[in-house]
Design a protein around this motif. Sequence first.
Motif, PDB file in Angstrom:
ATOM      1  N   PRO A   4       0.830  -1.209   0.000  1.00 53.52           N
ATOM      2  CA  PRO A   4       0.000   0.000   0.000  1.00 53.52           C
ATOM      3  C   PRO A   4       0.865   1.259   0.000  1.00 53.52           C
ATOM      4  CG  PRO A   4      -0.705  -1.542   1.712  1.00 53.52           C
ATOM      5  CD  PRO A   4       0.614  -2.026   1.199  1.00 53.52           C
ATOM      6  N   VAL A   5       0.530   2.216  -0.872  1.00 52.08           N
ATOM      7  CA  VAL A   5       1.296   3.454  -0.995  1.00 52.08           C
ATOM      8  C   VAL A   5       0.336   4.633  -1.043  1.00 52.08           C
ATOM      9  CG1 VAL A   5       2.899   4.780  -2.419  1.00 52.08           C
ATOM     10  CG2 VAL A   5       3.202   2.318  -2.198  1.00 52.08           C
ATOM     11  N   LEU A   6       0.607   5.620  -0.213  1.00 48.29           N
ATOM     12  CA  LEU A   6      -0.131   6.881  -0.235  1.00 48.29           C
ATOM     13  C   LEU A   6       0.742   7.900  -0.957  1.00 48.29           C
ATOM     14  CD1 LEU A   6      -1.878   8.535   2.847  1.00 48.29           C
ATOM     15  CD2 LEU A   6      -0.875   9.854   1.000  1.00 48.29           C
ATOM     16  N   ILE A   7       0.237   8.478  -2.031  1.00 45.87           N
ATOM     17  CA  ILE A   7       1.010   9.435  -2.815  1.00 45.87           C
ATOM     18  C   ILE A   7       0.608  10.862  -2.436  1.00 45.87           C
ATOM     19  CG2 ILE A   7       1.436   7.884  -4.755  1.00 45.87           C
ATOM     20  CD1 ILE A   7      -0.892   9.208  -6.220  1.00 45.87           C
ATOM     21  N   ALA A   8       1.607  11.756  -2.376  1.00 40.59           N
ATOM     22  CA  ALA A   8       1.344  13.149  -2.028  1.00 40.59           C
ATOM     23  C   ALA A   8       2.390  14.034  -2.683  1.00 40.59           C
ATOM     24  CB  ALA A   8       1.358  13.337  -0.513  1.00 40.59           C
ATOM     25  N   ALA A   9       2.048  15.318  -2.858  1.00 35.06           N
ATOM     26  CA  ALA A   9       2.965  16.258  -3.491  1.00 35.06           C
ATOM     27  C   ALA A   9       2.678  17.662  -2.988  1.00 35.06           C
ATOM     28  CB  ALA A   9       2.827  16.201  -5.015  1.00 35.06           C
TER      29      ALA A   9
END
Length: 228
Positions: A107-112
């Motif tokens: 599981p990966v949470l992406i943010a920028a």
Amino acid sequence: MRLVVVSAGLSVPSSTRLLADRLAAATAGHAAVDARVIELRDLAVEIAHNFTGGFPGPALADALDAVAEADGLIVVTPVFSASYSGLFKSFFDVLEVRDGNALAGKPVLIAATGGTARHSLVLDHALRPLFAYLKAVVVPTGVYAASEDWGSAEGLPERIGRAAEELAALMTGLSVVRRPDQTAVPDQSAVPDQVTVPEQAAPPQTAPPQTGGFTVVPFEEQLAALRR
């Protein structure tokens, strides 16, 4: 559960690290996690040496191992030229060369972060395809924080909370699946020793009809005779 946060911020302090910390804290509010933050700016030299020499330095190797062994990831990058930063991409390039399946099913949470809201599409046009290629499970909600979001009372906290809850749910679900005592064992007593399948009666054989002294042979039988 092990949660690893990868931050590609370059300045100190940085809005990228601030967003990473808030996401980690929100995730910890939904699941019992042991969080570790990896600052890629501290690994920039070793990442460059890995490309030229082919081997990671001790700090980079430790970071790569932590990411590969994590139960979930939070990845945050500043936006450069409408995409993720080169340092961010280089780190995951090194990881992919070292082990192409390191993120498979993770599981990966992406943010920028960026200076304007117009770069928010980086989540779906750059980050999500990257981690889909790495075979990770990307949570539905990505989090983008523009400069004006930090002073806003609405929007950003809700996105952080929703994304963190989705990540915690995925991490918890996968952790339960991996537990050996959760493996389902079929009840053998409920399985009969022998299953009897009733035989089907053969269709009745009928003689070919006769008309005026001639025997009428169906077309199917004529075709079968030609194939012999």
